[in-house]
Design an enzyme around this catalytic site. Structure first.
Site, PDB file in Angstrom:
ATOM      1  CG  ASP A   1      -4.408  -7.571   4.004  1.00 57.45           C
ATOM      2  OD1 ASP A   1      -4.628  -8.079   5.108  1.00 57.45           O
ATOM      3  OD2 ASP A   1      -3.755  -6.519   3.863  1.00 57.45           O
TER       4      ASP A   1
ATOM      5  NE  ARG B   1      -5.992  -3.839  -6.068  1.00 55.48           N
ATOM      6  CZ  ARG B   1      -5.594  -5.025  -6.479  1.00 55.48           C
ATOM      7  NH1 ARG B   1      -5.055  -5.175  -7.658  1.00 55.48           N
ATOM      8  NH2 ARG B   1      -5.736  -6.083  -5.712  1.00 55.48           N
TER       9      ARG B   1
ATOM     10  CB  SER C   1      -6.683  -5.200   4.725  1.00 56.79           C
ATOM     11  OG  SER C   1      -6.841  -5.862   3.508  1.00 56.79           O
TER      12      SER C   1
HETATM   13  C1  GLC Z   1      -3.458  -3.905   9.614  1.00 55.58           C
HETATM   14  C2  GLC Z   1      -4.847  -4.521   9.709  1.00 55.58           C
HETATM   15  C3  GLC Z   1      -4.825  -5.974   9.291  1.00 55.58           C
HETATM   16  C4  GLC Z   1      -4.183  -6.125   7.923  1.00 55.58           C
HETATM   17  C5  GLC Z   1      -2.805  -5.481   7.916  1.00 55.58           C
HETATM   18  C6  GLC Z   1      -2.139  -5.559   6.550  1.00 55.58           C
HETATM   19  O1  GLC Z   1      -2.623  -4.508  10.550  1.00 55.58           O
HETATM   20  O2  GLC Z   1      -5.322  -4.382  11.032  1.00 55.58           O
HETATM   21  O3  GLC Z   1      -6.150  -6.496   9.274  1.00 55.58           O
HETATM   22  O4  GLC Z   1      -4.092  -7.481   7.593  1.00 55.58           O
HETATM   23  O5  GLC Z   1      -2.911  -4.127   8.304  1.00 55.58           O
HETATM   24  O6  GLC Z   1      -2.866  -4.872   5.587  1.00 55.58           O
END
Ligand code: GLC
Length: 495
Positions: free
Chosen positions: A235, A91, A155
């Site tokens: 995130d 997004r 993320s």
């Molecule tokens: C995966 C990523 C992590 C993120 C999680 C949730 O574990 O490595 O960085 O926070 O997914 O999206």
């Protein structure tokens, strides 16, 4: 136990020995209280290992310092852009943060697809696509002539380094680095180097590189707009920040979506990878990698192993693969195939569709348990998978879904219990009141996940009173909030 009481009343076909056999196969996925306690203890040990300077290099739970040192103080304001990559959708957002006493945050956003070949193609193509979506969004809002500050929710595990001074103001402080780049010679942003891709991504040439640099280069290649990249956040951190905006007790962020991970505020004196002993710093635990050392092997099943082996990153993110949305449906599918081969389901006949990887979506687990007419729901899902099912088949499939989702919620609870107890001990308290900001599709859509997780945390860490606060769009809003704070601090620092 499988719904034997139900069977006794309504169904006679599923005989006692079948129930026993099914129970035997599901047995290893029903975690006892002792097992959960043991997992929580091992998790705690791995947290310590990740925090220690000597032990970190070989630790699987990486405990990445984020250089975010407190939470927003509510005085931030302005217009910001945010990118959110790594969840169900990609997004682009415009966020207006107002400082008129109402703490108002307004958002407009647009979802863009990231085609699978881009997720697994070259990094240049991926970042060109991101820049193109950003350009399209700015065109729509007619803001392409403005150079707005941008926060990037990325993320994935990133190692963030502070190269220079930090600023502090109010409750919040981010340590930023003065990085020389050929595009924007003196920009204030921490370097964020991708450690490893997780979930469904595998673009080449990105691991080991600074993602801000890659984004800037892609924007420069286009040359039709400018952007001021101010912050990169995970995130979990965005979610903690967003909830922290409303609830000052929120010092933990949790995601249970496509992937699973958590962050929390750790005492600086325990963060051996960063100099200084004063105050606290947010740690992106990357808890999904728990178990990669083999320490969960005695609780993993052949189905977990199969899902892991057939994934894009075998051997990695083993805890995440037992918890999150990207994998639960696959675990169920593997169990259903196994049960069918044993003659326990679908009269021993496996449909071609059921053999397709990813066909049993995790949202089915939520749907199957949400509906009051659950068995009809199961039947129609199975029909969609080309499976002719009897009533007994539906009961068994529903039970498999229940067991797998329950185990995921309990594992998540066991990890969370270790975190809250560590925070309580850090502060030398007999009891701790704390809030966890939570986001993620699985957590939000599954009807029992949050209840089971809450019960597990309560049982394993009775000295902590933990509130789970569901975030409204934590990752996108969080990136904008961090950007807002960073801008406020930057401006203060320039005067
Ligand atoms: C995966 C990523 C992590 C993120 C999680 C949730 O574990 O490595 O960085 O926070 O997914 O999206």
């Amino acid at each position: 136990m499988i719904a034997s009481h139900l069977l006794a009343y309504f169904f006679t076909e599923l005989n006692h020995s079948q129930v026993q056999r099914i129970d035997k196969y599901l047995y290893h996925m029903r975690l006892s209280d002792e097992t959960l306690q043991e997992i929580s203890n091992r998790f705690r040990k791995d947290m310590e290992k990740g925090l220690g300077a000597d032990t970190n290099p070989t630790a699987s739970v990486k405990m990445l310092p984020t250089f975010v040192r407190s939470t927003p103080d509510g005085t931030e304001e302005g217009n910001f852009l945010a990118l959110d990559l790594g969840g169900t959708n990609f997004r682009v957002l415009r966020v207006k943060v107002a400082d008129n006493g109402s703490k108002k945050v307004e958002m407009e956003n647009q979802i863009y697809a990231i085609p699978e070949d881009l997720m697994r193609g070259s990094g240049v193509q991926l970042f060109d696509h991101i820049a193109e979506c950003l350009a399209n969004f700015m065109d729509q809002l007619e803001i392409k002539d403005q150079k707005l500050p941008l926060g990037f929710t990325f993320s994935f595990p990133c190692s963030q380094t502070k190269l220079d001074e930090g600023w502090s103001q109010g409750r919040f402080e981010i340590q930023y680095s003065k990085v020389e780049t050929n595009y924007s010679p003196r920009s204030w942003v921490a370097e964020s180097v991708l450690v490893t891709w997780t979930k469904g991504f595998k673009s080449s040439g990105v691991e080991g590189r600074d993602v801000v640099g890659l984004l800037r280069e892609a924007i420069r290649r286009r040359g039709d707009f400018e952007i001021d990249v101010v912050a990169v956040v995970n995130d979990t951190v965005g979610t903690m920040m967003t909830c922290g905006y409303d609830d000052h007790n929120c010092e933990i962020g949790l995601i249970v979506g496509t992937g699973s991970n958590a962050c929390y505020m750790e005492e600086m004196k325990n963060v051996e990878l960063v100099d200084g002993d004063e105050g606290r710093m947010c740690i992106n635990m990357e808890w999904g990698a728990f178990g990669d050392s083999g320490c969960l092997d005695d609780f993993r099943t052949e189905f977990d192993a199969a899902v892991d082996e057939n994934s894009l990153n075998p051997g990695k993110q083993r805890f995440e693969k037992m918890i999150s949305g990207m994998y639960l449906g696959e675990i169920v599918r593997n169990i259903l195939i196994d049960f069918t081969k044993r003659g326990l389901l679908f009269r021993g006949r496996i449909s071609e569709r059921l053999k397709t990887r990813g066909i049993f979506e995790t949202k089915f687990l939520s749907q199957i348990e949400s509906d009051r007419l659950a068995l009809l729901q199961v039947r129609s899902i199975l029909q969609h998978l080309g499976l002719e099912s009897t009533c007994d088949d539906s009961i068994i499939v529903k039970e498999v879904c229940t067991v797998i989702a329950r185990r995921a919620a309990q594992l998540c609870g066991a990890g969370m219990a270790a975190v809250v107890d560590k925070i309580r001990e850090n502060r030398g308290l007999d009891s701790l009141k704390i809030t966890v900001g939570v986001d993620g599709t699985l957590y939000k859509l599954h009807p029992h996940f949050s209840t089971v997780m809450r019960e597990t945390v309560k049982q394993l860490s009775p000295k902590c009173e933990v509130t789970f606060l569901q975030s409204e769009d934590g990752s996108g809003k969080g990136a904008a909030l961090i950007t807002a704070v960073a801008c406020r601090i930057r401006e203060a620092g320039q005067h």
